[in-house]
Design a protein around this motif. Structure first.
Motif, PDB file in Angstrom:
ATOM      1  N   GLN A  67       0.710  -1.265  -0.092  1.00  0.00           N
ATOM      2  CA  GLN A  67      -0.086  -0.091  -0.043  1.00  0.00           C
ATOM      3  C   GLN A  67       0.698   1.283  -0.071  1.00  0.00           C
ATOM      4  O   GLN A  67       0.519   2.443   0.557  1.00  0.00           O
ATOM      5  CB  GLN A  67      -0.827   0.027   1.137  1.00  0.00           C
ATOM      6  CG  GLN A  67      -1.782  -1.156   1.193  1.00  0.00           C
ATOM      7  CD  GLN A  67      -2.651  -1.074   2.689  1.00  0.00           C
ATOM      8  OE1 GLN A  67      -2.269  -1.704   3.506  1.00  0.00           O
ATOM      9  NE2 GLN A  67      -3.872  -0.999   2.559  1.00  0.00           N
ATOM     10  N   GLY A  68       2.028   1.087  -0.598  1.00  0.00           N
ATOM     11  CA  GLY A  68       2.869   2.338  -0.536  1.00  0.00           C
ATOM     12  C   GLY A  68       3.444   2.526   0.705  1.00  0.00           C
ATOM     13  O   GLY A  68       4.135   3.719   0.860  1.00  0.00           O
ATOM     14  N   VAL A  69       3.501   1.743   1.659  1.00  0.00           N
ATOM     15  CA  VAL A  69       4.229   2.147   2.943  1.00  0.00           C
ATOM     16  C   VAL A  69       4.606   1.020   3.526  1.00  0.00           C
ATOM     17  O   VAL A  69       4.201   0.228   3.436  1.00  0.00           O
ATOM     18  CB  VAL A  69       3.084   2.918   4.054  1.00  0.00           C
ATOM     19  CG1 VAL A  69       1.906   2.272   3.943  1.00  0.00           C
ATOM     20  CG2 VAL A  69       3.737   3.126   5.186  1.00  0.00           C
ATOM     21  N   ILE A  70       5.756   0.854   4.241  1.00  0.00           N
ATOM     22  CA  ILE A  70       6.660  -0.136   4.593  1.00  0.00           C
ATOM     23  C   ILE A  70       7.293   0.213   6.075  1.00  0.00           C
ATOM     24  O   ILE A  70       7.923   1.147   6.099  1.00  0.00           O
ATOM     25  CB  ILE A  70       7.796  -0.767   3.641  1.00  0.00           C
ATOM     26  CG1 ILE A  70       6.806  -1.544   2.343  1.00  0.00           C
ATOM     27  CG2 ILE A  70       8.346  -2.008   4.525  1.00  0.00           C
ATOM     28  CD1 ILE A  70       7.971  -1.953   1.514  1.00  0.00           C
ATOM     29  N   ALA A  71       7.008  -0.262   6.990  1.00  0.00           N
ATOM     30  CA  ALA A  71       7.816  -0.215   8.317  1.00  0.00           C
ATOM     31  C   ALA A  71       8.812  -1.039   8.479  1.00  0.00           C
ATOM     32  O   ALA A  71       8.670  -2.473   8.374  1.00  0.00           O
ATOM     33  CB  ALA A  71       6.883  -0.261   9.528  1.00  0.00           C
ATOM     34  N   LEU A  72      10.190  -0.799   8.929  1.00  0.00           N
ATOM     35  CA  LEU A  72      11.095  -1.711   9.099  1.00  0.00           C
ATOM     36  C   LEU A  72      11.256  -1.695  10.722  1.00  0.00           C
ATOM     37  O   LEU A  72      11.304  -0.954  11.545  1.00  0.00           O
ATOM     38  CB  LEU A  72      12.599  -0.846   8.656  1.00  0.00           C
ATOM     39  CG  LEU A  72      13.867  -1.641   8.838  1.00  0.00           C
ATOM     40  CD1 LEU A  72      13.775  -3.198   8.063  1.00  0.00           C
ATOM     41  CD2 LEU A  72      15.102  -1.220   8.377  1.00  0.00           C
ATOM     42  N   VAL A  73      11.029  -3.153  11.139  1.00  0.00           N
ATOM     43  CA  VAL A  73      10.906  -3.226  12.567  1.00  0.00           C
ATOM     44  C   VAL A  73      11.822  -4.112  13.040  1.00  0.00           C
ATOM     45  O   VAL A  73      12.498  -5.022  12.545  1.00  0.00           O
ATOM     46  CB  VAL A  73       9.264  -3.579  13.030  1.00  0.00           C
ATOM     47  CG1 VAL A  73       8.289  -2.727  12.386  1.00  0.00           C
ATOM     48  CG2 VAL A  73       9.188  -5.263  12.179  1.00  0.00           C
TER      49      VAL A  73
END
Length: 245
Positions: A67-73
């Protein structure tokens, strides 16, 4: 600490709200942002989470619906059988959920979400022939993958036996029994054992349970999806422990 990617606006929203310290950075696609993504960016900046703007080509290389957004966790430390034993000893009347070779990431994600909602203390899966904690599971779980303890064990039947020796009663879900989940006593130290999609509980897993119980079925279908069956049963556990007079 190892890192992994988290997809899904809802999942990232929940993690920002509950555990922002687990997020290293947020990547958003360059260009106009919709309201929800812009809200994520604003919230991340307020929490001092790094926000990176990336070209569309960056996201095209990433497998999964992002969805055009990624979190690096931060990848959480792996829990083992010994951690389960400690939890049984330290938690008053814990609830553990055991999944016997569940392989669909959508099912595991949905189960983690329900486990979070009903206060399950740990979800336990075997090391082999089970889906692990991947990006799809995290997205479907909508943040629950970061709040529910997921324990991977090498031998599920042996783990059941070890925990039984610590006073935990194991109830396996199976259709071929006259007892239903509404006949069971779920108020003590509870282990709930769910079978795999299609095949149900393996023979050794079934034999390792203290009781077998079924969900009453009055229609024409013979069984429920494992995530649905888990949800029905966990809410009966919750009802008995928190709502029953």
């Amino acid at each position: 600490m190892k890192q992994e990617q988290l997809f899904g606006i809802h999942a990232i929203e929940k993690l920002l709200k509950q555990s922002p310290h687990l997020i290293y950075a947020l990547s958003v696609q360059k260009g106009p942002l919709n309201k929800r993504v812009q809200a994520l960016v604003d919230q991340a900046k307020r929490l001092d989470v790094t926000v990176n703007t990336e070209a569309k080509s960056f996201f095209n290389q990433v497998e999964g619906v992002h969805q055009g957004v990624i979190a690096l966790v931060a990848k959480q430390a792996d829990l083992t059988e010994s951690d389960l034993v400690k939890m049984v000893e330290e938690i008053n009347n814990p609830v553990f959920l055991f999944l016997d070779e569940v392989q669909d990431p959508h099912n595991l994600g949905a189960i983690l979400r329900t486990a979070d909602a009903t206060g399950v203390d740990a979800v336990v899966i075997p090391k082999h022939n089970s889906v692990g904690l991947n990006a799809t599971v995290r997205k479907v779980a909508c943040g629950a993958a970061e709040t529910v303890k997921l324990v991977v064990v090498s031998n599920l039947a042996r783990t059941l036996k070890d925990l039984q020796q610590k006073g935990m009663w194991m109830t396996g879900l199976a259709g071929e029994t006259d007892q239903t989940i509404y006949d069971m006593d779920f108020k003590g130290s509870v282990g709930l054992v769910m079978g795999a999609e299609g095949t149900g509980l393996r023979k050794l897993t079934r034999e390792s349970c203290d009781h077998l119980a079924a969900i009453p079925m009055v229609g024409s279908v013979e069984s429920l999806n494992v995530s649905v069956a888990t949800g029905v049963t966990l809410y009966e556990v919750y009802r008995q422990r928190h709502l029953a007079k």
